[in-house]
Scaffold this motif. Structure first.
Motif, PDB file in Angstrom:
ATOM      1  N   GLU A  16     -33.747 -23.092 -16.963  1.00  0.00           N
ATOM      2  CA  GLU A  16     -33.298 -24.327 -16.321  1.00  0.00           C
ATOM      3  C   GLU A  16     -33.211 -24.215 -14.799  1.00  0.00           C
ATOM      4  N   PHE A  17     -33.268 -22.988 -14.287  1.00  0.00           N
ATOM      5  CA  PHE A  17     -33.105 -22.780 -12.849  1.00  0.00           C
ATOM      6  C   PHE A  17     -34.307 -23.300 -12.073  1.00  0.00           C
ATOM      7  N   ILE A  18     -34.006 -24.019 -10.986  1.00  0.00           N
ATOM      8  CA  ILE A  18     -35.030 -24.505 -10.065  1.00  0.00           C
ATOM      9  C   ILE A  18     -34.647 -24.031  -8.670  1.00  0.00           C
ATOM     10  N   GLN A  19     -35.585 -23.437  -7.969  1.00  0.00           N
ATOM     11  CA  GLN A  19     -35.337 -22.978  -6.607  1.00  0.00           C
ATOM     12  C   GLN A  19     -35.374 -24.196  -5.686  1.00  0.00           C
ATOM     13  N   ASP A  20     -34.219 -24.780  -5.418  1.00  0.00           N
ATOM     14  CA  ASP A  20     -34.170 -25.970  -4.578  1.00  0.00           C
ATOM     15  C   ASP A  20     -33.676 -25.636  -3.172  1.00  0.00           C
ATOM     16  N   ASP A  21     -33.576 -26.649  -2.332  1.00  0.00           N
ATOM     17  CA  ASP A  21     -33.192 -26.433  -0.944  1.00  0.00           C
ATOM     18  C   ASP A  21     -31.771 -25.893  -0.795  1.00  0.00           C
ATOM     19  N   LEU A  22     -30.849 -26.308  -1.668  1.00  0.00           N
ATOM     20  CA  LEU A  22     -29.459 -25.855  -1.580  1.00  0.00           C
ATOM     21  C   LEU A  22     -29.342 -24.372  -1.942  1.00  0.00           C
ATOM     22  N   PHE A  23     -30.093 -23.960  -2.943  1.00  0.00           N
ATOM     23  CA  PHE A  23     -30.147 -22.549  -3.314  1.00  0.00           C
ATOM     24  C   PHE A  23     -30.679 -21.724  -2.137  1.00  0.00           C
ATOM     25  N   CYS A  24     -31.745 -22.203  -1.507  1.00  0.00           N
ATOM     26  CA  CYS A  24     -32.364 -21.475  -0.390  1.00  0.00           C
ATOM     27  C   CYS A  24     -31.387 -21.315   0.772  1.00  0.00           C
ATOM     28  N   LYS A  60     -40.541 -15.765   2.425  1.00  0.00           N
ATOM     29  CA  LYS A  60     -41.003 -16.631   3.506  1.00  0.00           C
ATOM     30  C   LYS A  60     -40.749 -18.103   3.170  1.00  0.00           C
ATOM     31  N   LYS A  61     -41.064 -18.471   1.950  1.00  0.00           N
ATOM     32  CA  LYS A  61     -40.867 -19.849   1.493  1.00  0.00           C
ATOM     33  C   LYS A  61     -39.373 -20.205   1.490  1.00  0.00           C
ATOM     34  N   ILE A  62     -38.540 -19.276   1.020  1.00  0.00           N
ATOM     35  CA  ILE A  62     -37.095 -19.507   0.986  1.00  0.00           C
ATOM     36  C   ILE A  62     -36.555 -19.725   2.396  1.00  0.00           C
ATOM     37  N   LYS A  63     -36.975 -18.889   3.332  1.00  0.00           N
ATOM     38  CA  LYS A  63     -36.519 -19.037   4.724  1.00  0.00           C
ATOM     39  C   LYS A  63     -36.973 -20.366   5.322  1.00  0.00           C
ATOM     40  N   GLU A  64     -38.212 -20.754   5.050  1.00  0.00           N
ATOM     41  CA  GLU A  64     -38.733 -22.025   5.572  1.00  0.00           C
ATOM     42  C   GLU A  64     -37.959 -23.216   5.012  1.00  0.00           C
TER      43      GLU A  64
END
Length: 175
Positions: A16-24, A60-64
């Motif tokens: 169910e986990f989605i890597q969203d902007d709040l997680f990042c 890199k994607k997480i930081k962006e």
């Protein structure tokens, strides 16, 4: 970092986990805070990359995403922040420590957050988590642990600084 590694590995195996902007935001900003003062500085980027890569996340994607998200919430009031958080969130946010801390950090960066009393801050945070259909009790625990860790780390840094000063004074006496 150990705790973050465990958290990321657990999340990586949740369907169910989605890597969203709040997680990042939660991941990058807590990493920055918890590694503040780490020497040598050049190792921090490598450490973050290793942390993410070991759990199949793209550093890199997480930081962006984090940078873009923080920019979007920059210089907003609590009301504007709350509205934006609710508008931008998906209906099925997967609760995690990183998500909770990301939301908290965004809220606490609102330009009028520091004007509130502690009870008003808690009420505001509770309302926003409620509107996001997330458990405030779990978030409050995560936030409390995070704040306590930051306080303990600051105290440890002060103790180390005092120990260095004392050691230098003792060296001077010997010479």
């Amino acid at each position: 970092v150990d705790e973050m590694l465990v958290e990321l590995n657990l999340l990586n195996h949740q369907n169910e986990f989605i890597q969203d902007d709040l997680f990042c935001v939660g991941l990058t900003e807590t990493f920055k805070e918890l590694t503040k003062g780490y020497k040598p500085d050049e190792h921090l980027a490598l450490l973050f990359e290793s942390l993410c890569n070991s759990s199949n996340f793209e550093p890199k994607k997480i930081k962006e995403i984090s940078k873009k998200t923080l920019e979007e919430y920059k210089e907003k009031s609590l009301n504007e922040t709350s509205i934006l958080l609710i508008e931008n969130s998906t209906s099925n946010l997967y609760s995690s420590r990183m998500l909770n801390l990301g939301i908290y950090l965004i809220i606490s960066n609102a330009n009028d957050f520091s004007d509130l009393t502690d009870s008003e801050k808690n009420k505001t945070i509770s309302n926003i988590f409620g509107k996001l259909n997330l458990s405030f009790d779990k978030a409050e625990k995560d936030i409390g642990i995070y704040k306590n860790i930051l306080i303990r780390m600051e105290q440890a840094k002060e103790l180390l600084q005092e120990a260095k000063i004392k050691a230098n004074k003792e060296k001077e006496k010997e010479t």
